[in-house]
Write a protein that holds these residues in place. Structure first.
Motif, PDB file in Angstrom:
ATOM      1  N   ALA A 132       0.789  -1.239   0.000  1.00 46.66           N
ATOM      2  CA  ALA A 132       0.000   0.000   0.000  1.00 46.66           C
ATOM      3  C   ALA A 132       0.820   1.289   0.000  1.00 46.66           C
TER       4      ALA A 132
ATOM      5  N   SER B   6       1.268  -7.480 -10.648  1.00 51.44           N
ATOM      6  CA  SER B   6       1.581  -8.869 -10.286  1.00 51.44           C
ATOM      7  C   SER B   6       0.876  -9.267  -8.992  1.00 51.44           C
TER       8      SER B   6
ATOM      9  N   ARG C 267      -3.317 -12.360  -5.745  1.00 48.07           N
ATOM     10  CA  ARG C 267      -4.637 -12.232  -5.120  1.00 48.07           C
ATOM     11  C   ARG C 267      -5.638 -13.185  -5.783  1.00 48.07           C
TER      12      ARG C 267
ATOM     13  N   SER D 162      -0.553 -13.118   1.584  1.00 43.78           N
ATOM     14  CA  SER D 162       0.890 -13.262   1.828  1.00 43.78           C
ATOM     15  C   SER D 162       1.297 -14.707   2.123  1.00 43.78           C
TER      16      SER D 162
ATOM     17  N   ARG E  87       4.804 -19.224  -6.547  1.00 46.94           N
ATOM     18  CA  ARG E  87       5.713 -18.212  -7.107  1.00 46.94           C
ATOM     19  C   ARG E  87       6.245 -18.656  -8.470  1.00 46.94           C
TER      20      ARG E  87
ATOM     21  N   ASP F 198       8.975  -8.685  -6.108  1.00 44.26           N
ATOM     22  CA  ASP F 198      10.215  -9.337  -6.561  1.00 44.26           C
ATOM     23  C   ASP F 198      10.452  -9.073  -8.045  1.00 44.26           C
TER      24      ASP F 198
ATOM     25  N   ARG G 160      -4.812   3.513   2.072  1.00 51.95           N
ATOM     26  CA  ARG G 160      -5.519   2.288   1.681  1.00 51.95           C
ATOM     27  C   ARG G 160      -6.962   2.313   2.177  1.00 51.95           C
TER      28      ARG G 160
ATOM     29  N   ARG H  26       1.529  -8.320   6.415  1.00 50.81           N
ATOM     30  CA  ARG H  26       1.968  -8.666   5.065  1.00 50.81           C
ATOM     31  C   ARG H  26       3.426  -8.275   4.849  1.00 50.81           C
TER      32      ARG H  26
ATOM     33  N   ASP I  11       6.158 -10.876   3.788  1.00 53.52           N
ATOM     34  CA  ASP I  11       6.794 -10.630   2.487  1.00 53.52           C
ATOM     35  C   ASP I  11       8.313 -10.438   2.596  1.00 53.52           C
TER      36      ASP I  11
ATOM     37  N   ARG J 102      10.041 -14.190   4.073  1.00 52.72           N
ATOM     38  CA  ARG J 102       9.832 -15.516   3.467  1.00 52.72           C
ATOM     39  C   ARG J 102      11.117 -16.002   2.779  1.00 52.72           C
TER      40      ARG J 102
HETATM   41  O1  CDP Z   1      -1.438  -3.295  -3.427  1.00 53.19           O
HETATM   42  P1  CDP Z   1      -0.914  -3.958  -2.175  1.00 53.19           P
HETATM   43  O2  CDP Z   1       0.335  -3.328  -1.715  1.00 53.19           O
HETATM   44  O3  CDP Z   1      -1.944  -4.141  -1.129  1.00 53.19           O
HETATM   45  O4  CDP Z   1      -0.483  -5.445  -2.507  1.00 53.19           O
HETATM   46  P2  CDP Z   1      -0.485  -6.216  -3.865  1.00 53.19           P
HETATM   47  O5  CDP Z   1       0.514  -5.623  -4.798  1.00 53.19           O
HETATM   48  O6  CDP Z   1      -1.889  -6.368  -4.334  1.00 53.19           O
HETATM   49  O7  CDP Z   1       0.094  -7.648  -3.413  1.00 53.19           O
HETATM   50  C1  CDP Z   1      -0.619  -8.473  -2.511  1.00 53.19           C
HETATM   51  C2  CDP Z   1       0.335  -9.482  -1.902  1.00 53.19           C
HETATM   52  O8  CDP Z   1       0.793 -10.362  -2.937  1.00 53.19           O
HETATM   53  C3  CDP Z   1       1.593  -8.951  -1.245  1.00 53.19           C
HETATM   54  O9  CDP Z   1       1.424  -8.587   0.100  1.00 53.19           O
HETATM   55  C4  CDP Z   1       2.558 -10.125  -1.400  1.00 53.19           C
HETATM   56  O10 CDP Z   1       2.363 -11.061  -0.363  1.00 53.19           O
HETATM   57  C5  CDP Z   1       2.115 -10.768  -2.700  1.00 53.19           C
HETATM   58  N1  CDP Z   1       2.965 -10.418  -3.841  1.00 53.19           N
HETATM   59  C6  CDP Z   1       4.151 -11.109  -4.033  1.00 53.19           C
HETATM   60  O11 CDP Z   1       4.503 -11.945  -3.218  1.00 53.19           O
HETATM   61  N2  CDP Z   1       4.919 -10.876  -5.112  1.00 53.19           N
HETATM   62  C7  CDP Z   1       4.564  -9.970  -6.026  1.00 53.19           C
HETATM   63  N3  CDP Z   1       5.334  -9.798  -7.096  1.00 53.19           N
HETATM   64  C8  CDP Z   1       3.382  -9.222  -5.857  1.00 53.19           C
HETATM   65  C9  CDP Z   1       2.594  -9.454  -4.732  1.00 53.19           C
END
Ligand code: CDP
Length: 229
Positions: free
Chosen positions: A15, A36, A41, A102, A111, A133, A159, A182, A186, A189
Protein backbone atom coordinates in the motif's frame (compact mmCIF):
# COMPACT_ATOMS: atom_id res chain seq x y z
CA UNK A 1 10.71 12.69 -28.67
CA UNK A 2 9.88 9.02 -28.40
CA UNK A 3 10.65 6.68 -25.56
CA UNK A 4 11.79 3.28 -26.70
CA UNK A 5 10.55 0.17 -25.01
CA UNK A 6 12.07 -0.67 -21.65
CA UNK A 7 10.96 -2.72 -18.65
CA UNK A 8 10.07 -0.74 -15.54
CA UNK A 9 9.95 -2.73 -12.29
CA UNK A 10 8.27 -1.14 -9.27
CA UNK A 11 8.64 -3.01 -5.99
CA UNK A 12 7.99 -2.08 -2.42
CA UNK A 13 5.97 -2.46 0.75
CA UNK A 14 2.20 -2.95 0.88
CA UNK A 15 0.00 0.00 0.00
CA UNK A 16 2.60 2.65 -0.80
CA UNK A 17 1.05 3.57 -4.14
CA UNK A 18 2.89 1.17 -6.43
CA UNK A 19 -0.15 0.15 -8.44
CA UNK A 20 -1.52 3.66 -8.88
CA UNK A 21 1.89 4.93 -9.91
CA UNK A 22 2.63 2.02 -12.23
CA UNK A 23 -0.77 2.31 -13.96
CA UNK A 24 -0.37 6.04 -14.58
CA UNK A 25 3.27 5.76 -15.72
CA UNK A 26 2.20 3.05 -18.20
CA UNK A 27 -0.60 5.27 -19.51
CA UNK A 28 1.74 8.23 -20.04
CA UNK A 29 4.40 6.15 -21.78
CA UNK A 30 1.93 4.07 -23.79
CA UNK A 31 3.20 0.94 -22.03
CA UNK A 32 1.36 -2.10 -20.75
CA UNK A 33 0.70 -2.24 -17.01
CA UNK A 34 0.77 -5.54 -15.14
CA UNK A 35 -0.26 -5.74 -11.48
CA UNK A 36 1.58 -8.87 -10.29
CA UNK A 37 -0.09 -8.57 -6.87
CA UNK A 38 -3.47 -9.04 -8.60
CA UNK A 39 -2.19 -12.40 -9.86
CA UNK A 40 -1.30 -13.56 -6.33
CA UNK A 41 -4.64 -12.23 -5.12
CA UNK A 42 -6.47 -14.22 -7.83
CA UNK A 43 -4.62 -17.40 -6.84
CA UNK A 44 -5.58 -16.74 -3.22
CA UNK A 45 -9.24 -16.32 -4.19
CA UNK A 46 -9.16 -19.64 -6.04
CA UNK A 47 -7.46 -21.43 -3.15
CA UNK A 48 -10.00 -20.07 -0.64
CA UNK A 49 -13.01 -20.91 -2.80
CA UNK A 50 -11.73 -24.42 -3.49
CA UNK A 51 -10.60 -24.96 0.13
CA UNK A 52 -7.05 -25.80 -0.97
CA UNK A 53 -4.82 -26.75 1.93
CA UNK A 54 -1.68 -24.58 1.98
CA UNK A 55 0.30 -27.48 3.42
CA UNK A 56 -0.61 -30.03 0.75
CA UNK A 57 1.84 -29.69 -2.18
CA UNK A 58 -0.08 -32.11 -4.42
CA UNK A 59 -3.34 -30.24 -3.96
CA UNK A 60 -1.53 -26.96 -4.65
CA UNK A 61 0.07 -28.25 -7.85
CA UNK A 62 -3.25 -29.59 -9.08
CA UNK A 63 -4.98 -26.31 -8.27
CA UNK A 64 -2.30 -24.25 -10.04
CA UNK A 65 -2.92 -26.21 -13.21
CA UNK A 66 -6.60 -25.24 -13.09
CA UNK A 67 -5.89 -21.51 -12.78
CA UNK A 68 -5.90 -19.19 -15.72
CA UNK A 69 -5.31 -15.50 -15.02
CA UNK A 70 -5.70 -12.79 -17.63
CA UNK A 71 -6.11 -9.03 -17.80
CA UNK A 72 -8.51 -6.98 -19.88
CA UNK A 73 -8.94 -3.25 -20.33
CA UNK A 74 -12.51 -2.15 -19.57
CA UNK A 75 -14.61 0.68 -21.06
CA UNK A 76 -13.18 3.13 -18.48
CA UNK A 77 -9.71 2.24 -19.70
CA UNK A 78 -8.68 0.50 -16.50
CA UNK A 79 -7.30 -3.01 -16.23
CA UNK A 80 -9.45 -5.76 -14.78
CA UNK A 81 -8.22 -9.14 -13.52
CA UNK A 82 -9.93 -12.30 -14.77
CA UNK A 83 -9.76 -15.69 -13.08
CA UNK A 84 -10.77 -18.57 -15.37
CA UNK A 85 -12.75 -16.17 -17.53
CA UNK A 86 -14.57 -14.38 -14.67
CA UNK A 87 -13.85 -10.79 -13.68
CA UNK A 88 -12.59 -10.84 -10.08
CA UNK A 89 -11.17 -7.32 -9.95
CA UNK A 90 -13.37 -6.19 -7.05
CA UNK A 91 -13.38 -9.42 -5.12
CA UNK A 92 -9.59 -9.73 -4.97
CA UNK A 93 -9.28 -6.31 -3.21
CA UNK A 94 -11.42 -7.53 -0.32
CA UNK A 95 -9.89 -7.93 3.16
CA UNK A 96 -10.76 -11.66 2.99
CA UNK A 97 -8.09 -11.89 0.29
CA UNK A 98 -5.68 -9.34 1.80
CA UNK A 99 -5.63 -11.43 4.98
CA UNK A 100 -4.57 -14.61 3.18
CA UNK A 101 -2.54 -13.41 0.17
CA UNK A 102 0.89 -13.26 1.83
CA UNK A 103 0.89 -16.87 3.12
CA UNK A 104 -0.25 -18.05 -0.33
CA UNK A 105 2.43 -15.92 -2.05
CA UNK A 106 5.14 -17.44 0.13
CA UNK A 107 4.58 -20.90 -1.42
CA UNK A 108 7.36 -21.88 -3.85
CA UNK A 109 5.09 -23.58 -6.43
CA UNK A 110 2.78 -20.56 -6.49
CA UNK A 111 5.71 -18.21 -7.11
CA UNK A 112 7.19 -20.38 -9.85
CA UNK A 113 3.86 -20.49 -11.70
CA UNK A 114 3.30 -16.73 -11.44
CA UNK A 115 6.87 -15.73 -12.28
CA UNK A 116 6.74 -17.84 -15.46
CA UNK A 117 3.57 -16.03 -16.57
CA UNK A 118 4.98 -12.62 -15.66
CA UNK A 119 8.12 -13.21 -17.71
CA UNK A 120 6.00 -14.15 -20.72
CA UNK A 121 4.03 -10.93 -20.35
CA UNK A 122 7.23 -8.88 -20.28
CA UNK A 123 8.89 -10.46 -23.31
CA UNK A 124 7.91 -7.63 -25.64
CA UNK A 125 9.19 -4.94 -23.23
CA UNK A 126 7.23 -1.67 -23.03
CA UNK A 127 5.86 -2.82 -19.71
CA UNK A 128 5.47 -1.49 -16.17
CA UNK A 129 5.08 -4.25 -13.58
CA UNK A 130 4.65 -3.73 -9.86
CA UNK A 131 5.07 -6.22 -7.03
CA UNK A 132 7.61 -7.46 -4.51
CA UNK A 133 10.22 -9.34 -6.56
CA UNK A 134 9.97 -7.78 -10.01
CA UNK A 135 13.40 -6.10 -9.99
CA UNK A 136 15.09 -8.92 -8.08
CA UNK A 137 13.63 -12.13 -9.57
CA UNK A 138 11.15 -11.60 -12.40
CA UNK A 139 13.11 -9.02 -14.41
CA UNK A 140 16.61 -8.66 -12.90
CA UNK A 141 17.62 -7.04 -16.21
CA UNK A 142 14.91 -4.34 -16.04
CA UNK A 143 16.24 -1.02 -17.32
CA UNK A 144 14.52 0.92 -14.52
CA UNK A 145 13.88 -0.37 -11.01
CA UNK A 146 12.05 1.59 -8.34
CA UNK A 147 11.80 0.58 -4.68
CA UNK A 148 8.92 2.31 -2.88
CA UNK A 149 8.35 2.80 0.80
CA UNK A 150 6.27 5.07 3.04
CA UNK A 151 5.35 5.51 6.67
CA UNK A 152 3.00 2.71 7.82
CA UNK A 153 0.25 5.01 9.17
CA UNK A 154 0.24 7.06 5.97
CA UNK A 155 0.00 3.89 3.89
CA UNK A 156 -2.87 2.56 6.01
CA UNK A 157 -4.75 5.85 5.80
CA UNK A 158 -4.41 5.91 2.00
CA UNK A 159 -5.52 2.29 1.68
CA UNK A 160 -8.52 2.89 3.95
CA UNK A 161 -9.53 5.87 1.78
CA UNK A 162 -9.13 3.80 -1.38
CA UNK A 163 -11.34 1.02 0.05
CA UNK A 164 -13.87 3.61 1.26
CA UNK A 165 -14.18 4.91 -2.28
CA UNK A 166 -15.24 1.36 -3.22
CA UNK A 167 -17.77 1.38 -0.35
CA UNK A 168 -15.67 -1.01 1.71
CA UNK A 169 -15.56 0.35 5.26
CA UNK A 170 -12.64 -0.90 7.36
CA UNK A 171 -11.33 0.29 10.65
CA UNK A 172 -7.89 1.96 10.40
CA UNK A 173 -6.37 -0.38 13.01
CA UNK A 174 -7.38 -3.38 10.93
CA UNK A 175 -5.71 -1.92 7.84
CA UNK A 176 -2.52 -1.13 9.82
CA UNK A 177 -2.49 -4.68 11.21
CA UNK A 178 -2.91 -6.18 7.71
CA UNK A 179 -0.15 -4.02 6.21
CA UNK A 180 2.27 -4.85 9.06
CA UNK A 181 1.55 -8.56 8.84
CA UNK A 182 1.97 -8.67 5.07
CA UNK A 183 5.21 -6.65 5.19
CA UNK A 184 6.51 -9.04 7.80
CA UNK A 185 5.68 -12.18 5.80
CA UNK A 186 6.79 -10.63 2.49
CA UNK A 187 10.20 -9.55 3.80
CA UNK A 188 11.04 -12.70 5.75
CA UNK A 189 9.83 -15.52 3.47
CA UNK A 190 12.41 -17.90 1.99
CA UNK A 191 11.17 -17.64 -1.59
CA UNK A 192 11.93 -14.28 -3.26
CA UNK A 193 11.57 -12.09 -0.18
CA UNK A 194 10.78 -8.42 -0.68
CA UNK A 195 14.08 -6.55 -0.79
CA UNK A 196 15.56 -3.67 -2.68
CA UNK A 197 17.59 -4.68 -5.74
CA UNK A 198 21.09 -3.14 -5.49
CA UNK A 199 20.43 -1.06 -8.63
CA UNK A 200 16.91 0.08 -7.64
CA UNK A 201 16.16 3.74 -6.98
CA UNK A 202 14.45 4.37 -3.65
CA UNK A 203 11.30 6.44 -3.55
CA UNK A 204 9.79 7.33 -0.19
CA UNK A 205 6.21 8.40 -0.86
CA UNK A 206 5.28 9.56 2.66
CA UNK A 207 5.31 13.27 1.87
CA UNK A 208 4.73 13.33 -1.86
CA UNK A 209 1.57 13.19 -3.94
CA UNK A 210 0.67 10.54 -6.50
CA UNK A 211 1.32 13.14 -9.25
CA UNK A 212 4.83 13.74 -7.90
CA UNK A 213 5.51 9.98 -7.71
CA UNK A 214 4.36 9.51 -11.28
CA UNK A 215 6.38 12.50 -12.55
CA UNK A 216 9.51 11.18 -10.89
CA UNK A 217 9.19 7.69 -12.41
CA UNK A 218 8.39 9.08 -15.86
CA UNK A 219 11.38 11.42 -15.61
CA UNK A 220 13.64 8.49 -14.70
CA UNK A 221 12.22 6.35 -17.52
CA UNK A 222 12.82 9.06 -20.08
CA UNK A 223 16.34 9.55 -18.79
CA UNK A 224 16.96 5.81 -19.24
CA UNK A 225 15.87 5.50 -22.84
CA UNK A 226 15.08 8.28 -25.23
CA UNK A 227 15.09 7.80 -28.95
CA UNK A 228 15.10 11.12 -30.79
CA UNK A 229 12.24 11.13 -33.31
O1 CDP B 1 -1.44 -3.30 -3.43
P1 CDP B 1 -0.91 -3.96 -2.17
O2 CDP B 1 0.34 -3.33 -1.71
O3 CDP B 1 -1.94 -4.14 -1.13
O4 CDP B 1 -0.48 -5.44 -2.51
P2 CDP B 1 -0.49 -6.22 -3.86
O5 CDP B 1 0.51 -5.62 -4.80
O6 CDP B 1 -1.89 -6.37 -4.33
O7 CDP B 1 0.09 -7.65 -3.41
C1 CDP B 1 -0.62 -8.47 -2.51
C2 CDP B 1 0.33 -9.48 -1.90
O8 CDP B 1 0.79 -10.36 -2.94
C3 CDP B 1 1.59 -8.95 -1.24
O9 CDP B 1 1.42 -8.59 0.10
C4 CDP B 1 2.56 -10.13 -1.40
O10 CDP B 1 2.36 -11.06 -0.36
C5 CDP B 1 2.12 -10.77 -2.70
N1 CDP B 1 2.96 -10.42 -3.84
C6 CDP B 1 4.15 -11.11 -4.03
O11 CDP B 1 4.50 -11.95 -3.22
N2 CDP B 1 4.92 -10.88 -5.11
C7 CDP B 1 4.56 -9.97 -6.03
N3 CDP B 1 5.33 -9.80 -7.10
C8 CDP B 1 3.38 -9.22 -5.86
C9 CDP B 1 2.59 -9.45 -4.73
Amino acid sequence: MQISKIVIAIDGYSACGKSTTAREVARILGYRYIDSGAMYRAVTLYFLNQHISLTNPKEIDRALQQINISFKINARNSTETFLNGLCVEEEIRDMRISDQVSPVSAIKAVREAMVAQQRKLGKEKGIVMDGRDIGTVVFPEAELKIFMSADTNVRAFRRQKELMEKNILINLDEVIENIRKRDQIDTTRTESPLRKAPDAIELDTTYITIEEQVDEVVRLAIARKVTPS
